[in-house]
Design a protein around this motif. Sequence first.
Motif, PDB file in Angstrom:
ATOM      1  N   GLU A   1      -0.449  20.564  -4.404  1.00 17.92           N
ATOM      2  CA  GLU A   1       0.502  19.464  -4.026  1.00 17.92           C
ATOM      3  C   GLU A   1      -0.619  18.589  -3.950  1.00 17.92           C
ATOM      4  O   GLU A   1      -1.719  18.701  -4.844  1.00 17.92           O
ATOM      5  CB  GLU A   1       0.621  19.656  -2.127  1.00 17.92           C
ATOM      6  CG  GLU A   1       1.152  20.016  -1.532  1.00 17.92           C
ATOM      7  CD  GLU A   1       2.941  20.031  -2.544  1.00 17.92           C
ATOM      8  OE1 GLU A   1       2.813  18.734  -1.678  1.00 17.92           O
ATOM      9  OE2 GLU A   1       3.950  20.724  -1.772  1.00 17.92           O
ATOM     10  N   PRO A   2      -0.191  17.040  -4.535  1.00 17.53           N
ATOM     11  CA  PRO A   2      -1.421  16.483  -4.410  1.00 17.53           C
ATOM     12  C   PRO A   2      -2.349  16.317  -4.092  1.00 17.53           C
ATOM     13  O   PRO A   2      -3.721  15.788  -5.127  1.00 17.53           O
ATOM     14  CB  PRO A   2      -0.358  15.014  -5.057  1.00 17.53           C
ATOM     15  CG  PRO A   2       0.620  15.585  -3.974  1.00 17.53           C
ATOM     16  CD  PRO A   2       1.065  16.779  -3.919  1.00 17.53           C
ATOM     17  N   TRP A   3      -2.608  16.072  -2.846  1.00 22.72           N
ATOM     18  CA  TRP A   3      -3.763  15.340  -2.571  1.00 22.72           C
ATOM     19  C   TRP A   3      -4.269  16.904  -1.604  1.00 22.72           C
ATOM     20  O   TRP A   3      -5.335  17.654  -2.327  1.00 22.72           O
ATOM     21  CB  TRP A   3      -3.330  13.784  -1.706  1.00 22.72           C
ATOM     22  CG  TRP A   3      -4.744  13.607  -1.312  1.00 22.72           C
ATOM     23  CD1 TRP A   3      -5.573  13.512   0.202  1.00 22.72           C
ATOM     24  CD2 TRP A   3      -5.752  13.031  -1.353  1.00 22.72           C
ATOM     25  NE1 TRP A   3      -5.992  13.002   0.724  1.00 22.72           N
ATOM     26  CE2 TRP A   3      -6.557  12.500  -1.217  1.00 22.72           C
ATOM     27  CE3 TRP A   3      -5.322  12.552  -2.820  1.00 22.72           C
ATOM     28  CZ2 TRP A   3      -7.089  11.541  -1.197  1.00 22.72           C
ATOM     29  CZ3 TRP A   3      -5.907  11.286  -3.629  1.00 22.72           C
ATOM     30  CH2 TRP A   3      -7.083  11.235  -2.169  1.00 22.72           C
ATOM     31  N   PHE A   4      -3.955  16.917  -0.280  1.00 19.68           N
ATOM     32  CA  PHE A   4      -5.291  17.916   0.229  1.00 19.68           C
ATOM     33  C   PHE A   4      -4.425  19.299  -0.002  1.00 19.68           C
ATOM     34  O   PHE A   4      -5.641  20.331   0.807  1.00 19.68           O
ATOM     35  CB  PHE A   4      -5.647  17.760   1.836  1.00 19.68           C
ATOM     36  CG  PHE A   4      -5.639  16.592   2.403  1.00 19.68           C
ATOM     37  CD1 PHE A   4      -7.195  16.168   1.653  1.00 19.68           C
ATOM     38  CD2 PHE A   4      -5.185  15.388   2.553  1.00 19.68           C
ATOM     39  CE1 PHE A   4      -7.796  14.706   2.417  1.00 19.68           C
ATOM     40  CE2 PHE A   4      -5.505  13.980   3.032  1.00 19.68           C
ATOM     41  CZ  PHE A   4      -7.076  14.208   2.876  1.00 19.68           C
ATOM     42  N   ASP A   5      -3.383  19.764  -0.509  1.00 19.97           N
ATOM     43  CA  ASP A   5      -3.370  21.122  -0.479  1.00 19.97           C
ATOM     44  C   ASP A   5      -2.866  21.329  -2.747  1.00 19.97           C
ATOM     45  O   ASP A   5      -2.068  21.741  -2.826  1.00 19.97           O
ATOM     46  CB  ASP A   5      -2.179  21.727  -0.118  1.00 19.97           C
ATOM     47  CG  ASP A   5      -2.073  21.446   1.359  1.00 19.97           C
ATOM     48  OD1 ASP A   5      -3.625  21.399   1.814  1.00 19.97           O
ATOM     49  OD2 ASP A   5      -0.737  21.524   2.280  1.00 19.97           O
ATOM     50  N   SER A   6      -3.784  20.895  -2.870  1.00 13.65           N
ATOM     51  CA  SER A   6      -3.997  21.338  -4.602  1.00 13.65           C
ATOM     52  C   SER A   6      -4.569  22.694  -4.544  1.00 13.65           C
ATOM     53  O   SER A   6      -4.879  23.590  -3.372  1.00 13.65           O
ATOM     54  CB  SER A   6      -4.948  20.376  -5.126  1.00 13.65           C
ATOM     55  OG  SER A   6      -6.445  20.489  -4.414  1.00 13.65           O
ATOM     56  N   VAL A   7      -3.761  23.363  -5.104  1.00 17.25           N
ATOM     57  CA  VAL A   7      -3.966  24.338  -6.045  1.00 17.25           C
ATOM     58  C   VAL A   7      -5.583  24.958  -5.538  1.00 17.25           C
ATOM     59  O   VAL A   7      -5.741  25.535  -5.257  1.00 17.25           O
ATOM     60  CB  VAL A   7      -4.107  24.931  -7.072  1.00 17.25           C
ATOM     61  CG1 VAL A   7      -4.702  26.293  -7.407  1.00 17.25           C
ATOM     62  CG2 VAL A   7      -2.336  25.132  -7.439  1.00 17.25           C
ATOM     63  N   GLU A   8      -6.672  23.691  -6.140  1.00 17.18           N
ATOM     64  CA  GLU A   8      -8.177  23.629  -5.878  1.00 17.18           C
ATOM     65  C   GLU A   8      -8.096  24.034  -4.647  1.00 17.18           C
ATOM     66  O   GLU A   8      -9.292  24.617  -4.163  1.00 17.18           O
ATOM     67  CB  GLU A   8      -8.875  22.426  -7.024  1.00 17.18           C
ATOM     68  CG  GLU A   8      -8.543  22.929  -8.133  1.00 17.18           C
ATOM     69  CD  GLU A   8      -7.637  21.866  -8.895  1.00 17.18           C
ATOM     70  OE1 GLU A   8      -7.220  21.462  -8.573  1.00 17.18           O
ATOM     71  OE2 GLU A   8      -8.219  21.717 -10.240  1.00 17.18           O
ATOM     72  N   SER A   9      -8.116  22.854  -3.657  1.00 15.62           N
ATOM     73  CA  SER A   9      -8.990  23.245  -2.292  1.00 15.62           C
ATOM     74  C   SER A   9      -7.750  23.716  -1.487  1.00 15.62           C
ATOM     75  O   SER A   9      -8.737  25.208  -1.024  1.00 15.62           O
ATOM     76  CB  SER A   9      -7.532  22.229  -1.479  1.00 15.62           C
ATOM     77  OG  SER A   9      -8.309  20.239  -2.143  1.00 15.62           O
ATOM     78  N   GLU A  10      -6.826  24.564  -2.011  1.00 15.19           N
ATOM     79  CA  GLU A  10      -6.178  25.972  -1.384  1.00 15.19           C
ATOM     80  C   GLU A  10      -7.084  27.338  -1.472  1.00 15.19           C
ATOM     81  O   GLU A  10      -7.402  27.663  -0.933  1.00 15.19           O
ATOM     82  CB  GLU A  10      -4.916  26.486  -1.403  1.00 15.19           C
ATOM     83  CG  GLU A  10      -4.268  27.607  -1.066  1.00 15.19           C
ATOM     84  CD  GLU A  10      -3.200  27.180   0.327  1.00 15.19           C
ATOM     85  OE1 GLU A  10      -2.782  26.586   0.834  1.00 15.19           O
ATOM     86  OE2 GLU A  10      -3.286  28.422   0.530  1.00 15.19           O
TER      87      GLU A  10
END
Lengths: 370, 370, 370, 370
Positions: free
Chosen positions: C225-234
């Motif tokens: 997802e583009p904002w808070f659930d980016s692959v990097e964030s997850e």
Amino acid sequence: MKNTFGNAVSMTIFGESHGPAVGAVLDGLAAGLPVDEAVIAAAMDRRRARGDGLSTARTEADAVEFLSGVYEGRTTGTAVTLMIRNLNTRSGDYAKTADLLRPGHADYTAYAKYEGFQDARGGGHFSGRITAASVAAGTICETVLNGLGVKVYTHIAECAGVQDAPLSSAAGLVMPDPQPGHFALLDASKEEAMQAAIRAAGSEGDSVGGILETIVTGLPAGIGEPWFDSVESELAHLMFAIPACKGIEFGAGFGFAAMHGSEANDPFTMRDGKIATATNKNGGINGGITNGMPIVFRTVLKPTPSIYKQQHTVDYIGRTDAELQIKGRHDPCIVPRAAVVQNSLTAFGLLDLLTVRYGTLAQKHGFPKV
Amino acid sequence: MKNTFGNAVSMTIFGESHGPAVGAVLDGLAAGLPVDEAVIAAAMDRRRARGDGLSTARTEADAVEFLSGVYEGRTTGTAVTLMIRNLNTRSGDYAKTADLLRPGHADYTAYAKYEGFQDARGGGHFSGRITAASVAAGTICETVLNGLGVKVYTHIAECAGVQDAPLSSAAGLVMPDPQPGHFALLDASKEEAMQAAIRAAGSEGDSVGGILETIVTGLPAGIGEPWFDSVESELAHLMFAIPACKGIEFGAGFGFAAMHGSEANDPFTMRDGKIATATNKNGGINGGITNGMPIVFRTVLKPTPSIYKQQHTVDYIGRTDAELQIKGRHDPCIVPRAAVVQNSLTAFGLLDLLTVRYGTLAQKHGFPKV
Amino acid sequence: MKNTFGNAVSMTIFGESHGPAVGAVLDGLAAGLPVDEAVIAAAMDRRRARGDGLSTARTEADAVEFLSGVYEGRTTGTAVTLMIRNLNTRSGDYAKTADLLRPGHADYTAYAKYEGFQDARGGGHFSGRITAASVAAGTICETVLNGLGVKVYTHIAECAGVQDAPLSSAAGLVMPDPQPGHFALLDASKEEAMQAAIRAAGSEGDSVGGILETIVTGLPAGIGEPWFDSVESELAHLMFAIPACKGIEFGAGFGFAAMHGSEANDPFTMRDGKIATATNKNGGINGGITNGMPIVFRTVLKPTPSIYKQQHTVDYIGRTDAELQIKGRHDPCIVPRAAVVQNSLTAFGLLDLLTVRYGTLAQKHGFPKV
Amino acid sequence: MKNTFGNAVSMTIFGESHGPAVGAVLDGLAAGLPVDEAVIAAAMDRRRARGDGLSTARTEADAVEFLSGVYEGRTTGTAVTLMIRNLNTRSGDYAKTADLLRPGHADYTAYAKYEGFQDARGGGHFSGRITAASVAAGTICETVLNGLGVKVYTHIAECAGVQDAPLSSAAGLVMPDPQPGHFALLDASKEEAMQAAIRAAGSEGDSVGGILETIVTGLPAGIGEPWFDSVESELAHLMFAIPACKGIEFGAGFGFAAMHGSEANDPFTMRDGKIATATNKNGGINGGITNGMPIVFRTVLKPTPSIYKQQHTVDYIGRTDAELQIKGRHDPCIVPRAAVVQNSLTAFGLLDLLTVRYGTLAQKHGFPKV
């Protein structure tokens, strides 16, 4: 999570009655879904007050402005944010009684929770005004469901002591299209008596409540989760967000208390080569999961707490008893308007559960054949 | 989120009727809270079937084993995990009718949802057996509430057509302590007639439902959230996780439909120097938030779907109509046992909402003076 | 939510080092997915300590017991709960130093957070022991990914100053199968030097850290997802749950600081009729969303804080300075074991993101053709 | 949950670069907290582009409009919604290259995810423009933290190859106030060289990245959760929402790989009667939980992908290779502006974790004495 609800599709609600705007953020929609502003405007129009003695004289155009997530008439796949400006506010009506707690209202609980910092004007965040945003957001969801062959219909089962015709059969339902300016009824001939009864209460400075019934057709079996995310849990959670809602029952509901199991069980049978039930006392839900029959539930809405009759109350600043005479513009009955809210929130909740099972893409491409 | 519910305090439920164990994870508790195994065992005992013609002959010791989060009789502050082994399982009873969908049960919806891979033995994840875990977890929450001066009491308002005494007054409630081996009733003299009526239905191979009423005292005003996390939304969400629950109403509930606003509003008044309401038709909740009066709600539980009478159904493998004669060990009435479940889930839900407002530490140190 | 993570697929972790068991609840899996106990046991075996001077002498069989959600070798669609009993606990080793805060450990922070009620034995909930549960749960996810053609591989990029071979090319990766009893390395010839360097540190009573690199192939473009659930964030959220992890970088990572945009951008190109990038400096992720190239990231793990060298610290009861000599059984290096944890948590996180997009059914039936 | 993050305090982000507005919903704040529009405007001004050869020529006034949750300069306790209109949009610049995928950008991943329905103008939802909303919302959180004695400071540790002064000591930090129109640096004398290096890259049509370092002082020990909601997990999750962020490290970070445990451990000691650590290599966090020392972390931001140099790419409609010459208004370096975003998101994340532990009321009334 406070003003946000939903698993795969989420709705965040914001706004105060006399603040700049009310609005909603709808997240989890697929890209490319139609957002038909005329359909939304029609739903807003049905929720709108008419100042006709049936609802508040505060009438607003309720123009929905999209801030994000919609481009060229379709969802972009990012969060859809919409807002509705509050234009017709008359905060002065409230000022005179600002220190008196209105019975049945959230004045006291808001004060206790927010320690006096709440925006109390017009009921603030507790006003039915906020539901305008949920209607706009829910109508987008309803359009998506319609595209999947799912129909959601809410009628006024009872209001001011006048009852609509009953749902005679769970299958083969023909649900009338909502008519602008008219009550949502299975039997349109009941409208006159219902309106007369509401006006009678209003003319005495009093208010009435009622019962809303929602029917959903076209959902496949297998939607919902067994424990905390049952269809009943999801829908009940949402319906109790409607300010006046104080009860909900599915299928035979409280009538189950007087039944034996042999009456309460819906026998399974084959119909048109598919598994169905002969009756629908369980309202389309077994074990929290859809069984392919229509979902049927009823909510009760208490009478509008804002009445013009004198009421006993408390001056919460002075901590003394007092008498209250409410001014302002209030609905003698919010049931007809709440029907639109209930319909919209139902559509949202079911789209959420559908998406949990089938994923975002199914919103656009249909239920997968597996 | 499926089998997890809660904001500041969360409960995750797992298990199948004939699997190795049922259990729960309870997260968000402060460290240092008492976990009294005797109190939990007493609650488990009240939920337990007795094989006395009132409930199923499947009786289990229901020993609760803690896997994490408890050390030397107190919470450690990490996730509390508990499990209850399934010992008394007789899957053979079910094998004979495995291809026939039991009416009123989740057999078909589980099949539709899980595409045939569900553990169907004994109802699997849809069995009332799973509620044992929620009782154990909820009782920990109830102990915490008790330490804060909050009491939760659930009685059988109606069962098999026999009614308990009504709540005569919203204030000044004296709630009887639950008695082991007895029904939770305000008027103990109703037990005999209620048990006789249940046994009468059971002796015909049939089952009965009923109505449970819960009263919560001692909560301060200001708990709950205005929109999606109203006290009603939170509690309704949880109550519909009780397998047979098909309706819920707060305060006057469906009775509101026939009232005028002047009857429905609870007048505010000063009592002992504090703001209170003269009546409690709103069940202690205004605008979704506690007003300091007792919380009162009722649920309806449908009759146990497992009955011994012959029922029409479908062989879902062959897709043909069939007749079903259920074997196995089933409750003619689960209402008395469900009262314990409802009480526990209520305690959990309210502890969650309390913690949202006051933080984890308040569970141990009390409501902050602000 | 504390010990629970995930959107469409969630993992709840529980347990203490010297409590009865550690375990996990995995919710959101489709029904009918294979749960191969031999594959899980092999992963547990790779994570297991060997008592060979490279890892702690506390060796456990780590038998995984399933409590729910698995029936006849397949998921049932309900929450999968698994636990691993703690058998080989020697709490006495810790008792002597219980009042001294171990530097680099969570002794003090646990004390501050849990006000002294934490289960401090063996590090309690902060022990690397808890990761055993995440390996078991994550391996189920990895098997599901493998069924969809997605491969996850984690190697020890650097440990004790010895480096593995670099990933020479982003495309056309051949990832070696993990070998039981051996370090996960691209170049197996580096194992001897790496082990020698670890043993050297251990023989001095000291410990070493290292860098783990994970590569994921086979994911389609469009996950995340583009904002808070980016692959990097997850993935970062999950990797920092690994006790010793203190940093993470994707693609060129910290190397980007010294680049110009013209070096950092990966030129798009057509390859085999599909859109690809000529280089993979962005580690397979643009704008938080997969671009179809391999996902590549590195984490740094600090040296095990439990060392045998004397350390300066504080007696937190007496609030005085003190010297600490740690006993007990500790790893001179947890990097090789953490590789298994990192791999498992990566598989879990990506399965979650996949399911957000494609729904639960895609776990079994594959990515939909749209 | 997609565009929403947070447990006790949540932020929802919405908007597209060339849509009507960007904005945020901030939920979970106590009532009565100050919302100082001048402080927010100052933060917006620091994030604002200046069109001075260092950042994009698209300069906007960035006036923040509050839609809900703020009344008479204070929070009301309900969801705070704010928006910033997009005024200075020149979509035409993008039209010419709309079919060419910009390397390093989200053009392709957005196309893959949204199936062509994304609002691609100006990068749509992937534009750095969206961070304006997070700065406004995060600044409200930062003000709350300041009221609790917590300070958050972010400086440009490295940019375009020029380094700021190092943090010489973990304790006794004096953090300079941010100066409008100036880079956030510990050593202001480095600004000139840094700006020159950025301009040099910009004049070649290229771009540069850098490293941001954040320091947080004043947090008590005991904030954060041991497993999935560690301080590192929470902050990393948020930082990777910053569009160009590709790595994060806490304390000694990747430097740990070359250390022995005896170097990496921070010895505990008594300081001013309180437990402290002699060094701060762990960046104020042990076991995922604050230890009372300053939190220290660094992120790496890749060079802005929008460069004016010709790049190889793909025409995604025709599926053919192509050359791209980007027009439009772009930052040769977003690091100085991202510093403001990083600072704001850090404040938000820590306020969330604080509230999980202490409850909403502590935001206004301070950390409870327990």
